[in-house]
Motif scaffolding. Sequence first.
Motif, PDB file in Angstrom:
ATOM      1  N   LYS A 138       0.862  -1.239  -0.035  1.00 46.63           N
ATOM      2  CA  LYS A 138       0.005  -0.061  -0.009  1.00 46.63           C
ATOM      3  C   LYS A 138       0.793   1.246  -0.016  1.00 46.63           C
ATOM      4  CE  LYS A 138      -4.014  -2.238   2.273  1.00 46.63           C
ATOM      5  NZ  LYS A 138      -4.948  -1.845   3.257  1.00 46.63           N
ATOM      6  N   ILE A 139       0.750   1.915  -1.064  1.00 44.41           N
ATOM      7  CA  ILE A 139       1.666   3.395  -1.182  1.00 44.41           C
ATOM      8  C   ILE A 139       1.188   4.355  -0.085  1.00 44.41           C
ATOM      9  CG2 ILE A 139       1.886   5.067  -2.482  1.00 44.41           C
ATOM     10  CD1 ILE A 139       1.225   3.473  -4.951  1.00 44.41           C
ATOM     11  N   ARG A 144       6.063   9.901   2.500  1.00 43.59           N
ATOM     12  CA  ARG A 144       7.192  10.333   1.520  1.00 43.59           C
ATOM     13  C   ARG A 144       7.048  10.053   0.180  1.00 43.59           C
ATOM     14  NH1 ARG A 144      11.194   7.858   5.684  1.00 43.59           N
ATOM     15  NH2 ARG A 144       9.651   6.028   5.455  1.00 43.59           N
ATOM     16  N   LEU A 145       6.890   8.745   0.105  1.00 45.69           N
ATOM     17  CA  LEU A 145       6.533   8.035  -1.342  1.00 45.69           C
ATOM     18  C   LEU A 145       5.545   8.840  -2.062  1.00 45.69           C
ATOM     19  CD1 LEU A 145       7.268   4.295  -1.066  1.00 45.69           C
ATOM     20  CD2 LEU A 145       8.918   6.381  -1.673  1.00 45.69           C
ATOM     21  N   VAL A 146       4.207   9.083  -1.240  1.00 43.25           N
ATOM     22  CA  VAL A 146       3.168   9.838  -2.059  1.00 43.25           C
ATOM     23  C   VAL A 146       3.634  11.053  -2.371  1.00 43.25           C
ATOM     24  CG1 VAL A 146       0.941  10.770  -1.605  1.00 43.25           C
ATOM     25  CG2 VAL A 146       1.363   8.472  -0.466  1.00 43.25           C
ATOM     26  N   ILE A 149       5.724  10.784  -5.665  1.00 38.69           N
ATOM     27  CA  ILE A 149       4.746  10.440  -6.884  1.00 38.69           C
ATOM     28  C   ILE A 149       4.128  11.487  -7.237  1.00 38.69           C
ATOM     29  CG2 ILE A 149       2.668   8.970  -7.523  1.00 38.69           C
ATOM     30  CD1 ILE A 149       4.048   6.755  -5.719  1.00 38.69           C
ATOM     31  N   ARG A 150       3.499  12.316  -6.409  1.00 39.80           N
ATOM     32  CA  ARG A 150       2.676  13.548  -6.718  1.00 39.80           C
ATOM     33  C   ARG A 150       3.591  14.468  -7.535  1.00 39.80           C
ATOM     34  NH1 ARG A 150      -1.870  15.123  -4.398  1.00 39.80           N
ATOM     35  NH2 ARG A 150      -1.662  14.019  -2.549  1.00 39.80           N
ATOM     36  N   LYS A 151       4.628  14.744  -7.152  1.00 39.88           N
ATOM     37  CA  LYS A 151       5.689  15.510  -7.875  1.00 39.88           C
ATOM     38  C   LYS A 151       5.780  15.009  -9.314  1.00 39.88           C
ATOM     39  CE  LYS A 151      10.031  18.191  -7.552  1.00 39.88           C
ATOM     40  NZ  LYS A 151       9.670  19.246  -7.459  1.00 39.88           N
ATOM     41  N   ASP A 257      -3.759   6.275  -8.401  1.00 35.60           N
ATOM     42  CA  ASP A 257      -4.653   7.111  -8.843  1.00 35.60           C
ATOM     43  C   ASP A 257      -5.789   7.091  -7.721  1.00 35.60           C
ATOM     44  OD1 ASP A 257      -3.555   6.737 -11.352  1.00 35.60           O
ATOM     45  OD2 ASP A 257      -4.848   5.029 -11.918  1.00 35.60           O
ATOM     46  N   LYS A 258      -6.094   6.301  -6.957  1.00 37.11           N
ATOM     47  CA  LYS A 258      -7.047   6.617  -5.810  1.00 37.11           C
ATOM     48  C   LYS A 258      -6.673   7.656  -4.754  1.00 37.11           C
ATOM     49  CE  LYS A 258      -8.830   1.850  -6.070  1.00 37.11           C
ATOM     50  NZ  LYS A 258      -8.903   0.532  -5.371  1.00 37.11           N
ATOM     51  N   ILE A 259      -5.286   7.452  -4.437  1.00 37.96           N
ATOM     52  CA  ILE A 259      -4.854   8.344  -3.396  1.00 37.96           C
ATOM     53  C   ILE A 259      -4.618   9.788  -4.107  1.00 37.96           C
ATOM     54  CG2 ILE A 259      -2.476   8.857  -2.034  1.00 37.96           C
ATOM     55  CD1 ILE A 259      -2.199   5.742  -2.327  1.00 37.96           C
TER      56      ILE A 259
END
Length: 263
Positions: A138-139, A144-146, A149-151, A257-259
């Motif tokens: 689960k991401i 920190r990883l979120v 990924i967002r960037k 995508d959900k997050i």
Amino acid sequence: MQNVICALRGAVLFVGQLPYLAFHSTVTSATVVGLNTEIKKRVKGNGQWMSSRCFVFDGTLSHETVLNGPVGILFADPGSEIGEILTKEAGPRGLSSNPTWAPKLIATCFEIQTANPEQYPNILSDSFPFNQLTPAKKIQDDDRLVNVIRKLIESPEETVNVDELASEIGMSESWLLHEFKNVVGLPIRAFRKWFRIKTAVIAIKHGATLTDAALSAGFYDQAHFTNVFRDIFGISPSVVFKKGESIRWYIQNEEIDKILKVF
């Protein structure tokens, strides 16, 4: 036969009709199956044609393919778990034929052709090689990883600097590289490449031209998008996305995508 494109877990499955494929290398590991007939393939430097219902090949291999009738082609990123499975199956020569799981993949392609898109997730998750994958972590368990990924997805046009990304979240570059692949399933640069292709493909799905889709995904222009697409798949996007040709789609609604609520 209507073309179908399914994208998930660092892989893309194409089912449908394709033209003769001249000598090319795909960059990605892949497997191709003839749904009704055998496929003819030969490796560059070897004039002898090989015939088989299914070929598995390493992305570095330059090869030529004659396709008679509908096919299924599974492309896997080299950094993905599926890529590792296919590379191992291709063997030391980078090419093998008729693996034991070929009939299962052929059956999956036929099932995909006759099913509704909402049924695709269950069909694919139960089929080879997706049923061989370890459960995705689960991401959302690591903010920190979120943030990384967002960037990556909010600025697809920017060059990836892993050292700077790691510094921004207070971690070492080696930790970020290891943990990103461990959780997401792909190396950072491979994820960015796939995400940009995915963004362009979704734009095309919604009616965008190749040029507009390329720009929306952070490519310099249509030529840049075409070159990257051809490097990955060995064919031009204009061949796959012909005007007026109906395509059925499945883009996995991943945890990412959900997050991030990207789409």
